[in-house]
Design an enzyme around this catalytic site. Structure first.
Site, PDB file in Angstrom:
ATOM      1  N   GLN A 126       0.830  -1.204   0.000  1.00 43.57           N
ATOM      2  CA  GLN A 126       0.000   0.000   0.000  1.00 43.57           C
ATOM      3  C   GLN A 126       0.869   1.259   0.000  1.00 43.57           C
ATOM      4  O   GLN A 126       1.555   1.537   0.990  1.00 43.57           O
ATOM      5  CB  GLN A 126      -0.887   0.000   1.250  1.00 43.57           C
ATOM      6  CG  GLN A 126      -1.752   1.244   1.397  1.00 43.57           C
ATOM      7  CD  GLN A 126      -2.501   1.274   2.731  1.00 43.57           C
ATOM      8  OE1 GLN A 126      -2.155   0.545   3.652  1.00 43.57           O
ATOM      9  NE2 GLN A 126      -3.507   2.120   2.821  1.00 43.57           N
ATOM     10  N   GLY A 127       0.805   2.023  -1.063  1.00 38.85           N
ATOM     11  CA  GLY A 127       1.595   3.252  -1.150  1.00 38.85           C
ATOM     12  C   GLY A 127       0.730   4.482  -0.961  1.00 38.85           C
ATOM     13  O   GLY A 127       0.389   5.175  -1.927  1.00 38.85           O
ATOM     14  N   SER A 129       1.011   6.627   2.400  1.00 33.46           N
ATOM     15  CA  SER A 129       1.738   7.623   3.195  1.00 33.46           C
ATOM     16  C   SER A 129       2.972   8.150   2.476  1.00 33.46           C
ATOM     17  O   SER A 129       3.647   7.424   1.746  1.00 33.46           O
ATOM     18  CB  SER A 129       2.185   7.000   4.521  1.00 33.46           C
ATOM     19  OG  SER A 129       1.084   6.451   5.184  1.00 33.46           O
ATOM     20  N   GLU A 244     -13.774  -3.874   4.968  1.00 29.59           N
ATOM     21  CA  GLU A 244     -13.752  -4.918   5.988  1.00 29.59           C
ATOM     22  C   GLU A 244     -13.362  -4.439   7.385  1.00 29.59           C
ATOM     23  O   GLU A 244     -12.206  -4.173   7.675  1.00 29.59           O
ATOM     24  CB  GLU A 244     -12.817  -6.040   5.528  1.00 29.59           C
ATOM     25  CG  GLU A 244     -12.946  -7.310   6.320  1.00 29.59           C
ATOM     26  CD  GLU A 244     -14.376  -7.853   6.360  1.00 29.59           C
ATOM     27  OE1 GLU A 244     -15.294  -7.207   5.810  1.00 29.59           O
ATOM     28  OE2 GLU A 244     -14.575  -8.915   6.971  1.00 29.59           O
ATOM     29  N   SER A 382      -4.217   7.209  13.226  1.00 25.57           N
ATOM     30  CA  SER A 382      -3.699   7.129  14.598  1.00 25.57           C
ATOM     31  C   SER A 382      -4.854   7.238  15.599  1.00 25.57           C
ATOM     32  O   SER A 382      -5.952   7.681  15.260  1.00 25.57           O
ATOM     33  CB  SER A 382      -2.716   8.266  14.849  1.00 25.57           C
ATOM     34  OG  SER A 382      -3.429   9.484  14.974  1.00 25.57           O
ATOM     35  N   ASN A 383      -4.597   6.868  16.827  1.00 27.39           N
ATOM     36  CA  ASN A 383      -5.659   6.933  17.837  1.00 27.39           C
ATOM     37  C   ASN A 383      -6.124   8.370  18.091  1.00 27.39           C
ATOM     38  O   ASN A 383      -7.268   8.589  18.488  1.00 27.39           O
ATOM     39  CB  ASN A 383      -5.198   6.257  19.128  1.00 27.39           C
ATOM     40  CG  ASN A 383      -5.308   4.738  19.026  1.00 27.39           C
ATOM     41  OD1 ASN A 383      -5.516   4.211  17.926  1.00 27.39           O
ATOM     42  ND2 ASN A 383      -5.185   4.047  20.137  1.00 27.39           N
ATOM     43  N   GLU A 384      -5.244   9.331  17.851  1.00 28.04           N
ATOM     44  CA  GLU A 384      -5.676  10.729  18.006  1.00 28.04           C
ATOM     45  C   GLU A 384      -6.681  11.070  16.896  1.00 28.04           C
ATOM     46  O   GLU A 384      -7.708  11.703  17.161  1.00 28.04           O
ATOM     47  CB  GLU A 384      -4.486  11.688  17.932  1.00 28.04           C
ATOM     48  CG  GLU A 384      -3.585  11.650  19.163  1.00 28.04           C
ATOM     49  CD  GLU A 384      -2.773  10.369  19.269  1.00 28.04           C
ATOM     50  OE1 GLU A 384      -2.318   9.869  18.222  1.00 28.04           O
ATOM     51  OE2 GLU A 384      -2.599   9.858  20.396  1.00 28.04           O
TER      52      GLU A 384
HETATM   53  C1  LIG Z   1       4.657  -0.109  11.211  1.00 28.84           C
HETATM   54  C2  LIG Z   1       3.950   0.792  10.262  1.00 28.84           C
HETATM   55  C3  LIG Z   1       3.487   0.293   9.056  1.00 28.84           C
HETATM   56  C4  LIG Z   1       2.868   1.137   8.134  1.00 28.84           C
HETATM   57  N1  LIG Z   1       2.477   0.619   6.904  1.00 28.84           N
HETATM   58  C5  LIG Z   1       1.995   1.464   5.957  1.00 28.84           C
HETATM   59  C6  LIG Z   1       1.715   0.997   4.634  1.00 28.84           C
HETATM   60  O1  LIG Z   1       1.883  -0.191   4.327  1.00 28.84           O
HETATM   61  N2  LIG Z   1       1.284   1.880   3.710  1.00 28.84           N
HETATM   62  C7  LIG Z   1       1.080   3.195   4.008  1.00 28.84           C
HETATM   63  O2  LIG Z   1       0.664   3.934   3.129  1.00 28.84           O
HETATM   64  N3  LIG Z   1       1.336   3.678   5.247  1.00 28.84           N
HETATM   65  C8  LIG Z   1       1.795   2.850   6.224  1.00 28.84           C
HETATM   66  N4  LIG Z   1       2.086   3.334   7.487  1.00 28.84           N
HETATM   67  C9  LIG Z   1       1.970   4.774   7.723  1.00 28.84           C
HETATM   68  C10 LIG Z   1       0.882   5.156   8.703  1.00 28.84           C
HETATM   69  O3  LIG Z   1      -0.353   5.089   8.119  1.00 28.84           O
HETATM   70  C11 LIG Z   1       1.243   6.557   9.237  1.00 28.84           C
HETATM   71  O4  LIG Z   1       2.312   6.378  10.114  1.00 28.84           O
HETATM   72  C12 LIG Z   1       0.098   7.220   9.936  1.00 28.84           C
HETATM   73  O5  LIG Z   1      -0.830   7.666   9.002  1.00 28.84           O
HETATM   74  C13 LIG Z   1       0.554   8.419  10.775  1.00 28.84           C
HETATM   75  O6  LIG Z   1       1.288   9.303  10.007  1.00 28.84           O
HETATM   76  P1  LIG Z   1       2.717   9.817  10.445  1.00 28.84           P
HETATM   77  O7  LIG Z   1       3.530   8.652  10.805  1.00 28.84           O
HETATM   78  O8  LIG Z   1       3.216  10.717   9.401  1.00 28.84           O
HETATM   79  O9  LIG Z   1       2.462  10.626  11.769  1.00 28.84           O
HETATM   80  P2  LIG Z   1       1.906  12.124  11.873  1.00 28.84           P
HETATM   81  O10 LIG Z   1       0.721  12.260  11.041  1.00 28.84           O
HETATM   82  O11 LIG Z   1       3.021  13.062  11.686  1.00 28.84           O
HETATM   83  O12 LIG Z   1       1.436  12.136  13.392  1.00 28.84           O
HETATM   84  C14 LIG Z   1       2.308  12.376  14.483  1.00 28.84           C
HETATM   85  C15 LIG Z   1       1.469  12.526  15.730  1.00 28.84           C
HETATM   86  O13 LIG Z   1       0.580  13.620  15.576  1.00 28.84           O
HETATM   87  C16 LIG Z   1      -0.750  13.226  15.827  1.00 28.84           C
HETATM   88  N5  LIG Z   1      -1.682  14.003  15.029  1.00 28.84           N
HETATM   89  C17 LIG Z   1      -1.648  14.216  13.695  1.00 28.84           C
HETATM   90  N6  LIG Z   1      -2.684  14.961  13.332  1.00 28.84           N
HETATM   91  C18 LIG Z   1      -3.408  15.232  14.446  1.00 28.84           C
HETATM   92  C19 LIG Z   1      -4.594  15.956  14.712  1.00 28.84           C
HETATM   93  N7  LIG Z   1      -5.263  16.546  13.747  1.00 28.84           N
HETATM   94  N8  LIG Z   1      -5.045  16.000  15.985  1.00 28.84           N
HETATM   95  C20 LIG Z   1      -4.371  15.394  16.987  1.00 28.84           C
HETATM   96  N9  LIG Z   1      -3.234  14.705  16.782  1.00 28.84           N
HETATM   97  C21 LIG Z   1      -2.757  14.617  15.530  1.00 28.84           C
HETATM   98  C22 LIG Z   1      -0.750  11.764  15.465  1.00 28.84           C
HETATM   99  O14 LIG Z   1      -1.812  11.089  16.062  1.00 28.84           O
HETATM  100  C23 LIG Z   1       0.581  11.323  15.991  1.00 28.84           C
HETATM  101  O15 LIG Z   1       0.489  11.106  17.359  1.00 28.84           O
HETATM  102  C24 LIG Z   1       2.677   2.507   8.435  1.00 28.84           C
HETATM  103  C25 LIG Z   1       3.124   3.000   9.655  1.00 28.84           C
HETATM  104  C26 LIG Z   1       3.754   2.175  10.578  1.00 28.84           C
HETATM  105  C27 LIG Z   1       4.223   2.746  11.871  1.00 28.84           C
END
Ligand SMILES: Cc1cc2nc3c(=O)[nH]c(=O)nc-3n(C[C@H](O)[C@H](O)[C@H](O)COP(=O)(O)OP(=O)(O)OC[C@H]3O[C@@H](n4cnc5c(N)ncnc54)[C@H](O)[C@@H]3O)c2cc1C
Lengths: 401, 364
Positions: A126-127, A129, A244, A382-384
């Site tokens: 899945q591409g 992020s 799902e 994320s949980n937030e």
């Molecule tokens: C092990 C792993 C596997 C993954 N696999 C895939 C994959 O296969 N394909 C893919 O596309 N992506 C994948 N991801 C990416 C994942 O979906 C992102 O990590 C996720 O969307 C969070 O984005 P970020 O890491 O950039 O964190 P950020 O978005 O930068 O968030 C950082 C912190 O800020 C908080 N935050 C952000 N916005 C808000 C808001 N509006 N209000 C309150 N808090 C906020 C977040 O909750 C988090 O605590 C994977 C991630 C991990 C860790």
């Protein structure tokens, strides 16, 4: 109301369990139970065994291998798969890209991809992020510019799970940057063997090798690989995320972990003294078990309500994501605590290119699982973000009167 | 009360901090040279009395060093060779112990105290490992688990049951019958399982007998536990700084994520947890010279709270970093790994709360 499982549902559970225990090789189930990384071949083998019984893609349209089972039955299936330490069908294939192709792909695309996706003959990653687009997915920048019969794709994806094992990647790309950021996004399937793609492993603190950066340098992608219409990728992505949800709460997975914790803490197979003799530990474990029972029922409630509704994502799903991820994390913590000082000499996996098990063995796995479990509250919204959804969409907070 | 550092303490903290930060910049390549630096700066001699060639640094000085050590994620062994094995050696008798201590102080040798046993969790006081008297000396038999930094040590200090009490034996790592199986801990230290299979020892190997060993080990363990707490607070403090920095610069939805109040509150809660932990480090340090039973309870109480703070601060830091928190290249994850490792040392939270509970609460 029918607060019990029906006889038919119970029968179905028994049938599934029997099939899984008889057909999935013990070596594979042991690896899953101990949370060791699985070699690609084992994941393929397991999914093909599931697919033969119709267990890989029951939620798909019947024409493409779906079963038309109730959501409750599908939730039972997922729970049994997890609880019996069977590798889940690859989510990227069966839960994400498959349903999108089935709903929005052309007949040609369906024929070409769906059977291969269901059987894991083709492995998708899945591409979505990007470095600048995590929670704010719509900020994505990877561009696809049409040039005759191809799109030229340039940009970078990050955190791409299993890109190094995959054959194909499904991507959200920007085909137009003039309007709102949610507009101008398109859904593209890309063969990872295409020239111009580079995959780089990201080492993670759990010692597993799972996530990658994927770079696209002027990659030529046939326009035939576009799903649906150009510029509607955001809608498809929303559809995909609303798919799902019978596995959202990870109920079976948490149960398997907690059962394992009880075994280790009771010292029957664990390498060290009995954590279970500590009243404080017993309390925490019991509390987690109760929370899990609640989640199991909440999960069934959401799933059952879902079956009646349209495809619009039910915001209450966020409850499952929040509690489900927290429980998986709690279970991993309890396991570490059950091991006591010996958690440390479990050792720790060193990413090793030559070792299919990546140096993580049964002893080091609890530590890896502990670190790795932090991801459950980060990825897939994320949980937030989930709390934002509950606050706004369910509780109506923050709306101006 | 007065929580200000005096001039000498300021100086010590600043120079230790500079050293650890320099080492962290330089990487792990030259462990031997870095250990020499510890020695040259007097960090190794710091906790020992002048009578044995030490600097008489006192508990506060050790706390300051460990705080800096934690903040920089320093990597050379210190807890084990200096605060555990070293302190026990300083309380022991005979030529073996004296030469091992001299070797430690001049930077040429290290020993490792083997505390835990299979199924024994954190209870080292009544070892299953036994020492039997023979014609020429002793036969040592048993197993120890998760011995920190045993590789690189030339001497193992092994508590064993003698006459219903615990005595301490010094065993060369290369003695016949000693086997080490060593693994890397998540934070890059090492932990070894050690088997003593009927190891034949001379009479001189018993460096503390069943009357004195228990007290010496307990004092060392309590001191090291307090130091471990200081290290954890140093690491937490830095981890919070890294996290605050990250959420102030990381942008999503067109603004720094640190602008979201949900995240601001989480960072604020981390601060609360850290300051509470720091207070308990002060408490533990203040109680290190108390009567042993009280000392033990105070230190256990401190680590129970520090552990809880560490788990909270560690997991929250990862969460606030999103995916980046899991990347090994990025520092946040490494601090979380360090905190997790330290959490399992000298007692996990349940064990420590048990000590305080059994004592009927904290001493006055
Ligand atoms: C092990 C792993 C596997 C993954 N696999 C895939 C994959 O296969 N394909 C893919 O596309 N992506 C994948 N991801 C990416 C994942 O979906 C992102 O990590 C996720 O969307 C969070 O984005 P970020 O890491 O950039 O964190 P950020 O978005 O930068 O968030 C950082 C912190 O800020 C908080 N935050 C952000 N916005 C808000 C808001 N509006 N209000 C309150 N808090 C906020 C977040 O909750 C988090 O605590 C994977 C991630 C991990 C860790």
């Amino acid at each position: 109301m029918e607060l019990q499982f029906t006889d038919e549902e119970r029968g179905f559970r028994a049938e599934v369990r029997d099939y899984l225990r008889t057909n999935i090789p013990d070596a594979i189930r042991a690896a899953v139970r101990e949370e060791r990384p699985l070699p690609r071949e084992w994941m393929v083998e397991a999914q093909q065994i599931l697919n033969r019984a119709g267990y890989a893609v029951p939620h798909w349209p019947v024409a493409w291998g779906g079963r038309d089972w109730s959501a409750v039955k599908r939730a039972i299936l997922t729970e049994e798969i997890d609880r019996n330490a069977v590798p889940r069908p690859l989510a990227f294939n069966v839960a994400l890209v498959g349903p999108v192709i089935a709903a929005f792909g052309s007949e040609e695309q369906k024929r070409r991809f769906l059977p291969a996706i269901a059987n894991l003959d083709l492995w998708f990653c899945q591409g979505f992020s990007e470095p600048g687009a995590g929670s704010d997915l719509a900020a994505l920048k990877t561009s696809a510019v049409r040039e005759g019969d191809v799109y030229r794709v340039n940009g970078q994806k990050i955190w791409t799970t299993y890109a190094h094992k995959a054959d194909w990647i499904f991507c959200l790309v920007r085909t137009d940057s003039s309007g709102r950021k949610q507009q101008g996004i398109s859904f593209l399937l890309i063969d990872l063997a295409t020239p111009g793609i580079e995959i780089r492993l990201i080492h993670t603190i759990d010692g597993y090798r799972h996530v990658n950066e994927v770079f696209f340098d002027n990659v030529a992608v046939p326009v035939d690989n576009l799903i649906g219409e150009e510029g509607r990728g955001w809608d498809y992505a929303k559809y995909l995320l609303g798919q799902e949800r019978t596995s959202m709460g990870n109920v079976g997975f948490s149960r398997r972990r907690l059962e394992q914790v009880r075994v280790v803490a009771s010292g029957t197979t664990g390498p060290c003294g009995r954590a279970i003799d500590s009243a404080a530990f017993r309390r925490r474990l019991t509390q987690a078990e109760i929370e899990l029972k609640a989640l199991e029922i909440t999960q069934m409630r959401v799933v059952a309500a879902d079956a009646k509704a349209s495809h619009a994502p039910d915001p209450k799903t966020s409850i499952l994501k929040i509690r489900g991820s927290e429980l998986l994390q709690t279970a991993a913590e309890l396991m570490l605590d059950a091991l006591g000082p010996e958690a440390l000499t479990g050792g720790f996996g060193m990413p090793d290119e030559t070792d299919p098990h990546q140096g993580i063995d049964a002893r080091s796995a609890p530590l890896s699982a502990y670190f790795s479990s932090r991801k459950f509250s980060i990825f897939g919204g994320s949980n937030e973000i989930q709390r934002n959804i509950l606050a706004k969409a369910v509780l109506g907070l923050g709306a101006r009167k | 009360m007065n929580f200000d550092l005096d001039e000498e303490q300021e100086l010590l903290r600043a120079s230790a901090s500079r050293l650890f930060e320099d080492h962290a910049q330089a990487g792990q390549d030259d462990a031997a040279a870095q250990w020499r630096d510890y020695c040259d700066m007097g960090l190794i001699a710091l906790p020992f009395p002048a009578a044995v060639g030490g600097l008489d640094g006192g508990h506060e000085a050790v706390m300051l060093v460990m705080d800096a050590y934690g903040a920089a994620l320093a990597r050379q062994p210190y807890l084990q060779p200096v605060l555990l094995a070293g302190r026990v050696l300083a309380q022991s008798e005979g030529e073996l112990a004296a030469s091992a201590l001299a070797g430690l102080l001049d930077g040429s040798r290290r020993a490792a105290l083997c505390l835990y046993e299979p199924r024994g969790r954190y209870r080292w006081e009544l070892p299953q490992t036994s020492a039997l008297r023979t014609g020429e000396g002793w036969t040592l038999r048993g197993e120890k688990r998760a011995v920190l930094d045993a590789d690189g040590a030339d001497l193992l200090l092994c508590p064993a049951s003698v006459r219903g009490g615990v005595a301490l034996f010094a065993v060369p790592v290369d003695a016949p019958g000693v086997t080490l199986s060593t693994r890397r801990t998540p934070d890059g230290r090492s932990a070894s399982d050690v088997v003593f299979a009927d190891v034949a020892l001379g009479t001189e190997a018993m460096i503390a007998d069943h009357r004195s060993a228990g007290a010496a080990i307990a004092a060392a363990v309590d001191g090291a536990t307090a130091a471990c707490c200081a290290e954890m607070v140093g690491a937490m403090d830095r981890l919070l700084a890294i996290t605050v920095d990250y959420i102030n610069t990381r942008e999503q939805f067109g603004q720094p994520i640190g602008a979201f109040q949900a995240l601001q509150h989480r960072a604020a809660d981390m601060l609360v947890a850290i300051e509470q932990a720091r207070s308990m480090v002060y408490y533990a340090v203040a109680m290190l010279d108390a009567e042993p039973a009280q000392r033990k309870v105070a230190v256990a109480a401190a680590k129970a709270l520090v552990n809880r703070s560490a788990r909270f601060v560690g997991t929250e830091a990862i969460q606030l970093h999103g995916g980046m928190g899991l990347a090994s290249e990025y520092p946040a994850g490494r601090y979380f790994q360090r905190l997790t490792t330290l959490e399992t040392m000298f007692g996990d939270t349940d064990h420590l709360l048990g000590i305080v509970e059994t004592a009927g609460g904290l001493p006055d």
